[in-house]
Design a protein around this motif. Structure first.
Motif, PDB file in Angstrom:
ATOM      1  N   MET A   1     -23.951  17.152  21.489  1.00  0.00           N
ATOM      2  CA  MET A   1     -23.733  17.096  20.038  1.00  0.00           C
ATOM      3  C   MET A   1     -24.187  18.383  19.373  1.00  0.00           C
ATOM      4  SD  MET A   1     -22.588  15.015  17.643  1.00  0.00           S
ATOM      5  CE  MET A   1     -22.784  13.348  18.280  1.00  0.00           C
ATOM      6  N   SER A   2     -25.363  18.894  19.784  1.00  0.00           N
ATOM      7  CA  SER A   2     -25.852  20.115  19.161  1.00  0.00           C
ATOM      8  C   SER A   2     -24.936  21.281  19.476  1.00  0.00           C
ATOM      9  CB  SER A   2     -27.279  20.409  19.637  1.00  0.00           C
ATOM     10  OG  SER A   2     -27.299  20.568  21.054  1.00  0.00           O
ATOM     11  N   GLY A   3     -24.360  21.281  20.706  1.00  0.00           N
ATOM     12  CA  GLY A   3     -23.438  22.344  21.069  1.00  0.00           C
ATOM     13  C   GLY A   3     -22.219  22.341  20.175  1.00  0.00           C
ATOM     14  N   CYS A   4     -21.712  21.130  19.887  1.00  0.00           N
ATOM     15  CA  CYS A   4     -20.542  21.007  19.025  1.00  0.00           C
ATOM     16  C   CYS A   4     -20.858  21.522  17.627  1.00  0.00           C
ATOM     17  CB  CYS A   4     -20.086  19.551  18.952  1.00  0.00           C
ATOM     18  SG  CYS A   4     -19.189  19.000  20.424  1.00  0.00           S
ATOM     19  N   CYS A   5     -22.009  21.080  17.101  1.00  0.00           N
ATOM     20  CA  CYS A   5     -22.374  21.504  15.750  1.00  0.00           C
ATOM     21  C   CYS A   5     -22.570  23.013  15.694  1.00  0.00           C
ATOM     22  CB  CYS A   5     -23.632  20.779  15.292  1.00  0.00           C
ATOM     23  SG  CYS A   5     -23.415  18.993  15.089  1.00  0.00           S
ATOM     24  N   ASP A   6     -23.131  23.558  16.775  1.00  0.00           N
ATOM     25  CA  ASP A   6     -23.316  24.997  16.850  1.00  0.00           C
ATOM     26  C   ASP A   6     -21.963  25.698  16.852  1.00  0.00           C
ATOM     27  OD1 ASP A   6     -24.909  27.428  17.303  1.00  0.00           O
ATOM     28  OD2 ASP A   6     -23.925  27.426  19.257  1.00  0.00           O
ATOM     29  N   LEU A   7     -21.019  25.136  17.579  1.00  0.00           N
ATOM     30  CA  LEU A   7     -19.677  25.719  17.634  1.00  0.00           C
ATOM     31  C   LEU A   7     -19.013  25.654  16.265  1.00  0.00           C
ATOM     32  CD1 LEU A   7     -17.629  27.010  19.517  1.00  0.00           C
ATOM     33  CD2 LEU A   7     -16.727  24.733  20.007  1.00  0.00           C
ATOM     34  N   GLN A   8     -19.207  24.540  15.560  1.00  0.00           N
ATOM     35  CA  GLN A   8     -18.611  24.399  14.237  1.00  0.00           C
ATOM     36  C   GLN A   8     -19.123  25.482  13.287  1.00  0.00           C
ATOM     37  OE1 GLN A   8     -19.279  20.649  12.317  1.00  0.00           O
ATOM     38  NE2 GLN A   8     -18.412  21.344  10.374  1.00  0.00           N
ATOM     39  N   SER A   9     -20.413  25.778  13.344  1.00  0.00           N
ATOM     40  CA  SER A   9     -20.970  26.822  12.476  1.00  0.00           C
ATOM     41  C   SER A   9     -20.412  28.188  12.852  1.00  0.00           C
ATOM     42  CB  SER A   9     -22.499  26.818  12.564  1.00  0.00           C
ATOM     43  OG  SER A   9     -22.933  27.185  13.863  1.00  0.00           O
ATOM     44  N   ARG A  10     -20.125  28.385  14.137  1.00  0.00           N
ATOM     45  CA  ARG A  10     -19.557  29.655  14.579  1.00  0.00           C
ATOM     46  C   ARG A  10     -18.123  29.834  14.072  1.00  0.00           C
ATOM     47  NH1 ARG A  10     -22.195  32.134  19.070  1.00  0.00           N
ATOM     48  NH2 ARG A  10     -24.064  31.016  19.708  1.00  0.00           N
ATOM     49  N   PHE A  11     -17.421  28.714  13.877  1.00  0.00           N
ATOM     50  CA  PHE A  11     -16.051  28.793  13.366  1.00  0.00           C
ATOM     51  C   PHE A  11     -16.008  29.451  11.990  1.00  0.00           C
ATOM     52  CE2 PHE A  11     -14.702  24.856  15.975  1.00  0.00           C
ATOM     53  CZ  PHE A  11     -14.325  25.659  17.035  1.00  0.00           C
ATOM     54  N   GLN A  12     -17.094  29.323  11.250  1.00  0.00           N
ATOM     55  CA  GLN A  12     -17.114  29.846   9.889  1.00  0.00           C
ATOM     56  C   GLN A  12     -17.303  31.360   9.846  1.00  0.00           C
ATOM     57  OE1 GLN A  12     -16.159  27.484   7.861  1.00  0.00           O
ATOM     58  NE2 GLN A  12     -16.356  26.156   9.658  1.00  0.00           N
ATOM     59  N   GLY A  13     -17.523  31.963  11.008  1.00  0.00           N
ATOM     60  CA  GLY A  13     -17.680  33.420  11.071  1.00  0.00           C
ATOM     61  C   GLY A  13     -16.334  34.124  10.976  1.00  0.00           C
ATOM     62  N   SER A  14     -16.369  35.428  11.166  1.00  0.00           N
ATOM     63  CA  SER A  14     -15.154  36.236  11.010  1.00  0.00           C
ATOM     64  C   SER A  14     -14.288  36.260  12.264  1.00  0.00           C
ATOM     65  CB  SER A  14     -15.529  37.674  10.637  1.00  0.00           C
ATOM     66  OG  SER A  14     -16.367  38.249  11.632  1.00  0.00           O
ATOM     67  N   GLU A  15     -14.875  35.917  13.419  1.00  0.00           N
ATOM     68  CA  GLU A  15     -14.107  35.983  14.661  1.00  0.00           C
ATOM     69  C   GLU A  15     -13.092  34.848  14.736  1.00  0.00           C
ATOM     70  OE1 GLU A  15     -14.763  36.186  19.518  1.00  0.00           O
ATOM     71  OE2 GLU A  15     -16.415  36.633  18.139  1.00  0.00           O
TER      72      GLU A  15
ATOM     73  N   SER B   1     -14.655  20.392  21.924  1.00  0.00           N
ATOM     74  CA  SER B   1     -14.574  20.305  23.381  1.00  0.00           C
ATOM     75  C   SER B   1     -13.285  20.952  23.895  1.00  0.00           C
ATOM     76  CB  SER B   1     -14.630  18.838  23.824  1.00  0.00           C
ATOM     77  OG  SER B   1     -15.832  18.233  23.393  1.00  0.00           O
ATOM     78  N   PHE B   2     -12.217  20.826  23.113  1.00  0.00           N
ATOM     79  CA  PHE B   2     -10.923  21.414  23.459  1.00  0.00           C
ATOM     80  C   PHE B   2     -11.053  22.934  23.574  1.00  0.00           C
ATOM     81  CE2 PHE B   2      -6.660  23.004  22.545  1.00  0.00           C
ATOM     82  CZ  PHE B   2      -5.830  22.121  23.221  1.00  0.00           C
ATOM     83  N   VAL B   3     -11.740  23.531  22.618  1.00  0.00           N
ATOM     84  CA  VAL B   3     -11.923  24.987  22.611  1.00  0.00           C
ATOM     85  C   VAL B   3     -12.889  25.427  23.712  1.00  0.00           C
ATOM     86  CG1 VAL B   3     -12.789  26.943  21.257  1.00  0.00           C
ATOM     87  CG2 VAL B   3     -11.371  25.199  20.163  1.00  0.00           C
ATOM     88  N   LYS B   4     -13.911  24.623  23.963  1.00  0.00           N
ATOM     89  CA  LYS B   4     -14.931  25.002  24.944  1.00  0.00           C
ATOM     90  C   LYS B   4     -14.416  24.905  26.378  1.00  0.00           C
ATOM     91  CE  LYS B   4     -18.965  23.119  24.362  1.00  0.00           C
ATOM     92  NZ  LYS B   4     -19.933  22.029  24.061  1.00  0.00           N
ATOM     93  N   GLY B   5     -13.356  24.124  26.588  1.00  0.00           N
ATOM     94  CA  GLY B   5     -12.788  24.053  27.931  1.00  0.00           C
ATOM     95  C   GLY B   5     -13.155  22.813  28.715  1.00  0.00           C
TER      96      GLY B   5
ATOM     97  N   HIS C   1     -12.836  19.040  30.265  1.00  0.00           N
ATOM     98  CA  HIS C   1     -11.670  18.373  30.839  1.00  0.00           C
ATOM     99  C   HIS C   1     -11.036  17.471  29.786  1.00  0.00           C
ATOM    100  CE1 HIS C   1      -9.312  15.599  33.369  1.00  0.00           C
ATOM    101  NE2 HIS C   1      -9.261  16.621  34.216  1.00  0.00           N
ATOM    102  N   TRP C   2      -9.719  17.611  29.597  1.00  0.00           N
ATOM    103  CA  TRP C   2      -9.066  16.942  28.470  1.00  0.00           C
ATOM    104  C   TRP C   2      -9.164  15.425  28.556  1.00  0.00           C
ATOM    105  CZ3 TRP C   2      -8.126  17.068  23.728  1.00  0.00           C
ATOM    106  CH2 TRP C   2      -7.178  16.230  23.130  1.00  0.00           C
ATOM    107  N   GLN C   3      -8.892  14.840  29.706  1.00  0.00           N
ATOM    108  CA  GLN C   3      -8.936  13.385  29.825  1.00  0.00           C
ATOM    109  C   GLN C   3     -10.339  12.842  29.553  1.00  0.00           C
ATOM    110  OE1 GLN C   3      -6.309  11.502  29.931  1.00  0.00           O
ATOM    111  NE2 GLN C   3      -5.018  13.321  30.015  1.00  0.00           N
ATOM    112  N   GLU C   4     -11.347  13.606  29.959  1.00  0.00           N
ATOM    113  CA  GLU C   4     -12.727  13.194  29.671  1.00  0.00           C
ATOM    114  C   GLU C   4     -13.012  13.275  28.173  1.00  0.00           C
ATOM    115  OE1 GLU C   4     -15.425  15.484  31.977  1.00  0.00           O
ATOM    116  OE2 GLU C   4     -14.728  14.701  33.917  1.00  0.00           O
ATOM    117  N   ILE C   5     -12.454  14.295  27.519  1.00  0.00           N
ATOM    118  CA  ILE C   5     -12.622  14.425  26.063  1.00  0.00           C
ATOM    119  C   ILE C   5     -12.082  13.183  25.367  1.00  0.00           C
ATOM    120  CG2 ILE C   5     -11.908  15.713  24.008  1.00  0.00           C
ATOM    121  CD1 ILE C   5     -11.692  18.214  25.755  1.00  0.00           C
ATOM    122  N   VAL C   6     -10.867  12.796  25.751  1.00  0.00           N
ATOM    123  CA  VAL C   6     -10.212  11.635  25.124  1.00  0.00           C
ATOM    124  C   VAL C   6     -11.000  10.369  25.411  1.00  0.00           C
ATOM    125  CG1 VAL C   6      -8.128  10.227  25.092  1.00  0.00           C
ATOM    126  CG2 VAL C   6      -7.939  12.709  25.227  1.00  0.00           C
ATOM    127  N   GLN C   7     -11.445  10.199  26.663  1.00  0.00           N
ATOM    128  CA  GLN C   7     -12.171   9.001  27.055  1.00  0.00           C
ATOM    129  C   GLN C   7     -13.493   8.891  26.290  1.00  0.00           C
ATOM    130  OE1 GLN C   7     -10.723   6.911  29.370  1.00  0.00           O
ATOM    131  NE2 GLN C   7     -12.301   5.408  28.853  1.00  0.00           N
TER     132      GLN C   7
END
Length: 404
Positions: free
Chosen positions: A1-15, A117-121, A123-129
C-alpha cells in the motif's frame, strides 16, 4: 500500500510515463512501459481490461480513451496481420502512452491501486485477483447504451449531449480530411524519391552539367527528407491528438447516456410511486365506505349475519375486492410505497451525485481540451512553418550553387 501511495505522489512530478518500445512475443505485441525505475510489458488486452475496471469503478469519471481495436478496414487490408502492422502498432503506442499519462494526472483515477501495479509491472492476473474486481471484467460494456425518453429532461445536460455529438462529428471530419492530405504527402514523397533517383542517375551521363544536375538531385532528396519529417510530425503530434479527442467524445457521449439512464430510472420510480399512492387512496376510500356502511347497519340494528351478506353485496358494488382481500392489498401497497419511497430517495441522491461529479469532470475536461487543442494548432502551424522554412533554404542554397 505504501508503495502505491508513493507511486501516486511521484505521478504528480514532471516526469511522464513512456512507452519506450514494442516487442512482438508469441504472436502478440507487448508495449514496454517505463516510469522512473519501474518497467513493465503489457499487451493491448491488458490496457483494455484496466480501462474497463476504471470505467466500472468510477462511473461518473471521464476515463481517458484507448485506441479502438482494429477496424474492418484494417483487417480487409491485412487479414490476420493488422495487429502487427507497424503503423497501427505505432499509433497504439502513442495513444496508449497518452492514456497512461492522462490517468496518472487525474486526481481521482490516479488513486486506483490496480493502475499503480499495472505501471510497476506486477502480474496482471494477480492484480485483478487481489483487487477484488474480477467480476467487473465479466460484465460487458454496452457499445450502444439505450437512451429512454425523459418527461423532464435536464436542459443543461441535454445541451452537453448535443455538443458532444457535434464535437465528435467535427473531429471525425477533420481527421478524414487530414488523412487525405497526408496521403497526398506520402504520394509526393514517393514521386520526389523517384525524381531524385533520376536526377542523380542523369548526372552520371553528363559532363558540363553534371554538377548542376547532381546538386538538383541532392536538393530533391533533401526536400523528400523534410516532407517525411513533416508527415511524421503531423502524425505523432497532431493527427493522433485529434484521434484521441474523437475517442474522448465517444467516452463522454457514453457517460452522458449513462447519466440520462439514471435520470430515466428516477422518473420511472417516481411515476410508479405516484401510481401506487393513488391506488392506495382508492383502496382506503373503499375501506372507509365499507366501514361507514358497517357502522350504519349496526346502528340500525341489522343482525350480524345479515350485515355480512349486505356488506358483501355492497362491497361488490363499491369495488371488486372482497373485504379481507382489500385490507391485505392495502397493507401490501403501504409496504410497497415505503419501499418505493426509499428507492426514489436513493435514485434521487444517486442522480444528484452523478450530476455534480459529472459536471465537475466536464468542467475539468473542457479546460484541458481547450489547452490541448490550442497546443495542437500550434504544433500544426509550427510543423508547416518549419517545413516551408527548410524548403526555402534548400532551394535558395541550390540557386546559389547553380549561379556560381
Amino acid at each position: 500500500m505504501s508503495g502505491c501511495c508513493d507511486l501516486q505522489s511521484r505521478f504528480q512530478g514532471s516526469e511522464e510515463i513512456k512507452i519506450q518500445s514494442t516487442l512482438l512475443t508469441e504472436g502478440y505485441v507487448q508495449y514496454e512501459i517505463c516510469f522512473e525505475t519501474w518497467t513493465s510489458r503489457r499487451r493491448y488486452t491488458e490496457f483494455e481490461q484496466l480501462r474497463k475496471l476504471m470505467y466500472k469503478s468510477f462511473p461518473n469519471s471521464i476515463v481517458p480513451p484507448i485506441p479502438d481495436k482494429h477496424s474492418f478496414g484494417d483487417y480487409a487490408a491485412k487479414p490476420g496481420k493488422a495487429k502487427n502492422d507497424p503503423k497501427i502498432v505505432h499509433e497504439r503506442q502513442i495513444l496508449l502512452q497518452k492514456f497512461l499519462n492522462r490517468v496518472s494526472k487525474d486526481p481521482v483515477l490516479s488513486q486506483f491501486h490496480p493502475f499503480h501495479s499495472f505501471v510497476k509491472g506486477d502480474h496482471w492476473q494477480e492484480i485483478v485477483q487481489q483487487s477484488g474486481l474480477k467480476d467487473l471484467l465479466k460484465s460487458e460494456i454496452s457499445l450502444n447504451v439505450e437512451k429512454p425518453s425523459l418527461k423532464k429532461p435536464d436542459e443543461h445536460f441535454k445541451q452537453a449531449e448535443d455538443y458532444t455529438i457535434r464535437f465528435g462529428q467535427q473531429m471525425g471530419y477533420i481527421i478524414k480530411i487530414q488523412k487525405r492530405i497526408q496521403s497526398n504527402y506520402q504520394e509526393m514523397i514517393s514521386v520526389f524519391h523517384q525524381l531524385g533517383l533520376h536526377y542523380n542517375g542523369w548526372s552520371l551521363t553528363e559532363t558540363e552539367l553534371a554538377q548542376q544536375i547532381e546538386n538538383t538531385g541532392e536538393a530533391i532528396d533533401s526536400q523528400t527528407k523534410e516532407l517525411k519529417t513533416l508527415v511524421q510530425r503531423l502524425d505523432d503530434e497532431f493527427l493522433f491528438g485529434l484521434k484521441e479527442y474523437q475517442l474522448f467524445a465517444q467516452s463522454i457521449d457514453k457517460l452522458l447516456k449513462q447519466r440520462h439512464k439514471r435520470h430515466a430510472e428516477f422518473e420511472q420510480v417516481s411515476e410508479l410511486l405516484i401510481q401506487k399512492q393513488a391506488y392506495l387512496t382508492k383502496l382506503e376510500s373503499s375501506e372507509y365506505e365499507a366501514q361507514r356502511l358497517h357502522a350504519a347497519l349496526k346502528e340500525e340494528g341489522v343482525p350480524q349475519r345479515e350485515q355480512k351478506g349486505l356488506l358483501a353485496t355492497i362491497n361488490s358494488l363499491i369495488d371488486n375486492d372482497p373485504e379481507q382481500t382489500r385490507r391485505n392489498t392495502i397493507s401490501k401497497t403501504k409496504d410497497l410505497i415505503l419501499s418505493l419511497e426509499e428507492n426514489r430517495e436513493e435514485a434521487r441522491q444517486d442522480l444528484l451525485t452523478s450530476n455534480e461529479e459529472i459536471q465537475r469532470n466536464l468542467d475539468q475536461f473542457q479546460k484541458q481540451k481547450i489547452q490541448d487543442l490550442r497546443q495542437l494548432f500550434i504544433v500544426f502551424s509550427d510543423a508547416h512553418k518549419r517545413f516551408h522554412a527548410q524548403s526555402l533554404d534548400i532551394w535558395q542554397s541550390l540557386k546559389s550553387l547553380q549561379t556560381r
